[in-house]
Design an enzyme around this catalytic site. Structure first.
Site, PDB file in Angstrom:
ATOM      1  CB  THR A  71      -7.659  59.722  71.465  1.00 47.79           C
ATOM      2  OG1 THR A  71      -8.795  60.210  72.182  1.00 47.79           O
ATOM      3  CG2 THR A  71      -8.105  58.788  70.360  1.00 47.79           C
ATOM      4  CB  THR A 125     -12.986  56.215  72.477  1.00 41.90           C
ATOM      5  OG1 THR A 125     -13.056  57.192  73.507  1.00 41.90           O
ATOM      6  CG2 THR A 125     -14.186  56.363  71.568  1.00 41.90           C
TER       7      THR A 125
END
Ligand code: ASP
Length: 320
Positions: free
Chosen positions: A99, A20
């Site tokens: 993540t 991300t």
């Protein structure tokens, strides 16, 4: 320059894996529904004050959503990190990463490399195109840790907190501070570029020598992760045991409820698997290290959470 002040001549290497932090959304401002792994790693660092006048080099190792991490991506990262760690001109390494599986990568890197220099993984919960992206601050904090005198080992830096590779776990799908280190707590905090440390840097793990076997392998031993739960049954284990020899599972990590407890049906099937030569290890569904007790159904691996226990067992079987 004061004694112990980081030298700007020493190089920081930034390795890009995607995630991300490198995400791009169709509409500026969207924090979900973006393409992870779209923006080149070099662009993520453009204009960051922390890098002004620093000797930095960039390398795009992969450009992926970390939920789709493959063995080849991890092998490339381990290999590139190893090469840069061995270079005397390199002070520290930063890795930009998604993540979702960063805790697995952190565990694997520390386990295989146990670096004497800082190897700092960082990430973001909002894409680079967000109105208020968290990536630039996380990357700046990661550089602060990678250039901190005396820092060593693999850590995950996010939202100003520095997590250890054995403890870090993603606990939230949306908050910009989604990680937790459980009872151990964080190693340090980064405050305005300064590192406030609470406990020691990570230490070497037991499986460090296995890096050559890991890099050589074309596939990892087959290790699956199952969980106990209400109405858990024997059939998933029996289905695994019924597979053809080349598809046969070699190891099972089972997440126990509460304190490493298993549903009786699942427990019985796992004992059958063990009798058939499958390595079975337990972890806690809640991620906390089990408190050992005499009737604990199977041994845990160093109190690791299920995804990290899966890698530990995989590496054990790789060497067997
Ligand atoms: N799915 C993304 C990834 O793991 C999530 C993130 O980076 O926050 O690459």
């Amino acid at each position: 320059m004061q004694v112990g002040e980081p030298t700007k001549a020493a190089r920081v290497v930034v390795l890009g894996m995607g995630g991300t932090i490198a995400g791009r959304a169709e509409r500026a401002g969207d924090n979900v529904g973006y393409d992870a792994g779209a923006v080149p790693v070099e662009d993520l660092a453009a204009g960051l004050p922390v890098l002004q006048g620093r000797n930095v080099s960039f390398e795009q190792v992969a450009q992926i959503n970390s939920k789709d991490m493959r063995l080849a991506d991890l092998q490339r990262l381990v290999d590139r990190a190893r090469v840069h760690l061995a270079d005397p001109s390199v002070q520290g390494i930063v890795v930009t990463h998604g993540t979702d599986t960063i805790e697995e990568t952190a565990y694997l890197l520390q386990t295989l490399l146990a670096p004497a220099k800082p190897l700092v993984l960082t990430c973001a919960m909002r894409p680079a195109t967000a109105v208020s992206p968290d990536g630039p601050q996380n990357l700046s904090d990661a550089v602060a840790v990678a250039t901190e005198p005396g820092a060593r080992g693999v850590v995950v830096v996010c939202a100003g907190r520095v997590h250890g590779p054995h403890e870090v776990a993603k606990q939230h799908p949306y908050r910009t501070d989604p990680f937790d280190s459980g009872d151990a707590g964080v190693i340090a905090q980064v405050e305005e570029g300064r590192v406030r440390r609470f406990r020691d840097w990570p230490v070497a793990a037991r499986r460090t020598g296995r890096v050559e076997a890991f890099l050589r392998a074309s596939a990892m031993p087959r290790v699956v992760w199952l969980s106990s739960h209400a109405d858990a049954q024997a059939w998933p284990v029996r289905a695994l045991l019924a597979a053809s020899p080349e598809q046969r599972v070699q190891g099972i990590v089972v997440s126990g409820t509460g304190n490493a407890s298993l549903h009786t049906e699942l427990d019985a099937a796992l004992r059958e698997a063990e009798a058939a030569g499958v390595r079975v290890v337990i972890a806690n569904r809640n991620g906390a290290p089990p408190v050992p007790y005499p009737q604990q159904p199977f041994a845990d691996i160093d109190g690791l959470s299920p995804p990290k226990a899966r890698w530990a067992l995989t590496l054990d079987l790789l060497e067997a």
